[in-house]
Design an enzyme around this catalytic site. Structure first.
Site, PDB file in Angstrom:
ATOM      1  N   HIS A  63       0.832  -1.217   0.000  1.00 36.36           N
ATOM      2  CA  HIS A  63       0.000   0.000   0.000  1.00 36.36           C
ATOM      3  C   HIS A  63       0.866   1.267   0.000  1.00 36.36           C
ATOM      4  O   HIS A  63       0.449   2.298  -0.500  1.00 36.36           O
ATOM      5  CB  HIS A  63      -0.890   0.029   1.259  1.00 36.36           C
ATOM      6  CG  HIS A  63      -1.650  -1.236   1.498  1.00 36.36           C
ATOM      7  ND1 HIS A  63      -2.589  -1.720   0.614  1.00 36.36           N
ATOM      8  CD2 HIS A  63      -1.579  -2.148   2.508  1.00 36.36           C
ATOM      9  CE1 HIS A  63      -3.088  -2.858   1.089  1.00 36.36           C
ATOM     10  NE2 HIS A  63      -2.485  -3.140   2.227  1.00 36.36           N
ATOM     11  N   HIS A  93       5.485   6.593   6.784  1.00 35.80           N
ATOM     12  CA  HIS A  93       5.185   6.167   5.414  1.00 35.80           C
ATOM     13  C   HIS A  93       4.686   7.380   4.641  1.00 35.80           C
ATOM     14  O   HIS A  93       4.464   8.448   5.214  1.00 35.80           O
ATOM     15  CB  HIS A  93       4.124   5.051   5.408  1.00 35.80           C
ATOM     16  CG  HIS A  93       2.830   5.495   5.987  1.00 35.80           C
ATOM     17  ND1 HIS A  93       2.552   5.435   7.347  1.00 35.80           N
ATOM     18  CD2 HIS A  93       1.758   6.096   5.412  1.00 35.80           C
ATOM     19  CE1 HIS A  93       1.361   5.962   7.567  1.00 35.80           C
ATOM     20  NE2 HIS A  93       0.870   6.381   6.415  1.00 35.80           N
ATOM     21  N   HIS A  95       2.120   8.951   1.190  1.00 35.03           N
ATOM     22  CA  HIS A  95       1.027   8.814   0.224  1.00 35.03           C
ATOM     23  C   HIS A  95       1.354   9.775  -0.915  1.00 35.03           C
ATOM     24  O   HIS A  95       1.840  10.897  -0.654  1.00 35.03           O
ATOM     25  CB  HIS A  95      -0.320   9.198   0.848  1.00 35.03           C
ATOM     26  CG  HIS A  95      -0.674   8.408   2.084  1.00 35.03           C
ATOM     27  ND1 HIS A  95      -1.465   7.287   2.048  1.00 35.03           N
ATOM     28  CD2 HIS A  95      -0.309   8.573   3.388  1.00 35.03           C
ATOM     29  CE1 HIS A  95      -1.612   6.811   3.281  1.00 35.03           C
ATOM     30  NE2 HIS A  95      -0.896   7.556   4.114  1.00 35.03           N
ATOM     31  N   GLU A 105      -3.276  13.470   1.314  1.00 32.09           N
ATOM     32  CA  GLU A 105      -4.560  12.976   1.846  1.00 32.09           C
ATOM     33  C   GLU A 105      -5.354  14.155   2.414  1.00 32.09           C
ATOM     34  O   GLU A 105      -6.482  14.416   1.981  1.00 32.09           O
ATOM     35  CB  GLU A 105      -4.301  11.917   2.925  1.00 32.09           C
ATOM     36  CG  GLU A 105      -3.567  10.703   2.360  1.00 32.09           C
ATOM     37  CD  GLU A 105      -3.935   9.416   3.037  1.00 32.09           C
ATOM     38  OE1 GLU A 105      -3.683   9.268   4.248  1.00 32.09           O
ATOM     39  OE2 GLU A 105      -4.506   8.552   2.361  1.00 32.09           O
ATOM     40  N   HIS A 118       3.440  10.606   6.788  1.00 31.20           N
ATOM     41  CA  HIS A 118       2.780  10.332   8.071  1.00 31.20           C
ATOM     42  C   HIS A 118       3.752   9.667   9.030  1.00 31.20           C
ATOM     43  O   HIS A 118       4.272   8.583   8.732  1.00 31.20           O
ATOM     44  CB  HIS A 118       1.562   9.432   7.871  1.00 31.20           C
ATOM     45  CG  HIS A 118       0.440  10.120   7.185  1.00 31.20           C
ATOM     46  ND1 HIS A 118      -0.552   9.442   6.496  1.00 31.20           N
ATOM     47  CD2 HIS A 118       0.149  11.437   7.058  1.00 31.20           C
ATOM     48  CE1 HIS A 118      -1.405  10.307   6.003  1.00 31.20           C
ATOM     49  NE2 HIS A 118      -1.017  11.540   6.329  1.00 31.20           N
ATOM     50  N   THR A 198      -6.198   6.396   7.828  1.00 26.67           N
ATOM     51  CA  THR A 198      -6.731   6.707   6.495  1.00 26.67           C
ATOM     52  C   THR A 198      -6.705   5.474   5.589  1.00 26.67           C
ATOM     53  O   THR A 198      -7.019   5.565   4.409  1.00 26.67           O
ATOM     54  CB  THR A 198      -5.909   7.815   5.819  1.00 26.67           C
ATOM     55  OG1 THR A 198      -4.581   7.309   5.566  1.00 26.67           O
ATOM     56  CG2 THR A 198      -5.855   9.066   6.681  1.00 26.67           C
TER      57      THR A 198
HETATM   58  N1  LIG Z   1      -2.310   6.608   6.941  1.00 33.85           N
HETATM   59  S1  LIG Z   1      -2.270   6.562   8.551  1.00 33.85           S
HETATM   60  O1  LIG Z   1      -1.173   7.371   9.045  1.00 33.85           O
HETATM   61  O2  LIG Z   1      -3.586   6.899   9.067  1.00 33.85           O
HETATM   62  C1  LIG Z   1      -1.907   4.931   9.102  1.00 33.85           C
HETATM   63  C2  LIG Z   1      -1.698   4.698  10.469  1.00 33.85           C
HETATM   64  F1  LIG Z   1      -1.798   5.733  11.308  1.00 33.85           F
HETATM   65  C3  LIG Z   1      -1.400   3.418  10.942  1.00 33.85           C
HETATM   66  C4  LIG Z   1      -1.309   2.366  10.056  1.00 33.85           C
HETATM   67  C5  LIG Z   1      -1.484   2.580   8.707  1.00 33.85           C
HETATM   68  C6  LIG Z   1      -1.766   3.869   8.251  1.00 33.85           C
HETATM   69  F2  LIG Z   1      -1.925   4.077   6.907  1.00 33.85           F
HETATM   70 ZN   LIG Z   2      -0.778   7.473   6.093  1.00 39.40          ZN
END
Ligand SMILES: NS(=O)(=O)c1c(F)cccc1F
Ligand SMILES: [Zn+2]
Length: 260
Positions: A63, A93, A95, A105, A118, A198
């Site tokens: 993802h 991570h 997006h 997002e 994030h 999210t």
């Molecule tokens: N996108 S996000 O930051 O809300 C998120 C989390 F917090 C925790 C796990 C996966 C994820 F994608």
């Molecule tokens: Zn995220």
């Protein structure tokens, strides 16, 4: 099983079928309207103590690309601001969009940024594990940072240079000695509100802290994220990893506060 993605049939508009909370009252992301965000003088500064953080690995989970941290003690925590406790850094991570398309997002007055980082933290004072915290109303604190294209980011290459090692879903490689403090913009002024993960399972467990100032990265650096694929090495399909963002969700009466 509960396979979900970002495509036409398994994307955000279909998630509610397996995850009915998708239509809940505190879903994320949201569109942030600055002049409707209440400036709250009681909101102190965000304090990040990442000096002894221990990154472990970088992975493609099908993802996004995720960097995981050692979270068996309080070596890297965020506190202050809207938080009542220190929250432990677990992973970060990104997006992002497609070539020439934005992929953040959260949006600001309907405008999306090119990408969004994030930094995910969990409340280890109240909960024993990340999993337990991830489904509790005050379990997680996620620091969101917008990415905007412009000049090259002097430290992001440490991540983009490693992306070729995690091209396929399920790949994991060592990634030691990285401190994400180098990714933060100069100002940590922020908006904050109560929301959710999210991505599925979309738990309504996140105190969101969205930093106002974007980090600037080059087109070339951002393009390297699009060399990742959603699919596994053994699959004959090679689906480029891009547009892995959920669009803004209804505010449903929530108030967004501003640090200043
Ligand atoms: N996108 S996000 O930051 O809300 C998120 C989390 F917090 C925790 C796990 C996966 C994820 F994608
Ligand atoms: Zn995220």
């Amino acid at each position: 099983g509960n396979q979900w993605g970002y495509g036409k049939d398994d994307g955000p508009s279909a998630w509610h079928k397996n995850y009915p909370i998708a239509e809940g009252d505190r879903q994320s992301p949201i569109d942030i309207v600055p002049n409707q965000a209440r400036h709250d003088p009681n909101l102190g500064p965000i304090v990040l103590n990442y000096d002894h953080c221990t990154s472990i690995n970088i992975a493609n989970n099908g993802h996004s690309v995720v960097v995981e941290f050692e979270d068996s003690d309080d070596r890297s925590v965020i506190q202050g601001g809207p938080l009542d406790n220190p929250y432990r850094l677990k992973q970060f991570h990104f997006h992002w969009g497609g070539k020439g398309c934005h992929g953040s997002e959260h949006t600001v007055e309907g405008n999306s940024y090119d990408s969004e980082l994030h930094l995910v933290h969990w409340n280890a004072v109240k909960f024993k594990t990340f999993q337990e915290a991830a489904s509790a109303p005050d379990g997680l604190a996620v620091l969101g940072i917008f990415l905007e294209t412009g000049d090259e980011h002097r430290w992001l290459h440490m991540i983009t240079d490693a992306l070729y090692t995690v091209k396929f879903k399920g790949s994991v490689t060592d990634f030691k000695g990285f401190n994400p403090k180098c990714l933060l913009p100069s100002s940590l002024h922020y908006w904050t509100y109560l929301g959710s993960l999210t991505t599925p399972p979309l738990h309504e467990s996140v105190i969101w802290i969205v930093i106002k100032e974007p980090m600037i990265v080059s087109d070339k650096q951002l393009g390297k994220f699009r060399t990742l694929v959603f699919t596994g090495e053994e699959e004959d399909q090679r689906t480029r990893m891009e547009n892995n963002f959920r669009p803004p969700q209804l505010l449903k009466g929530r108030k967004v506060r501003s640090s200043n």
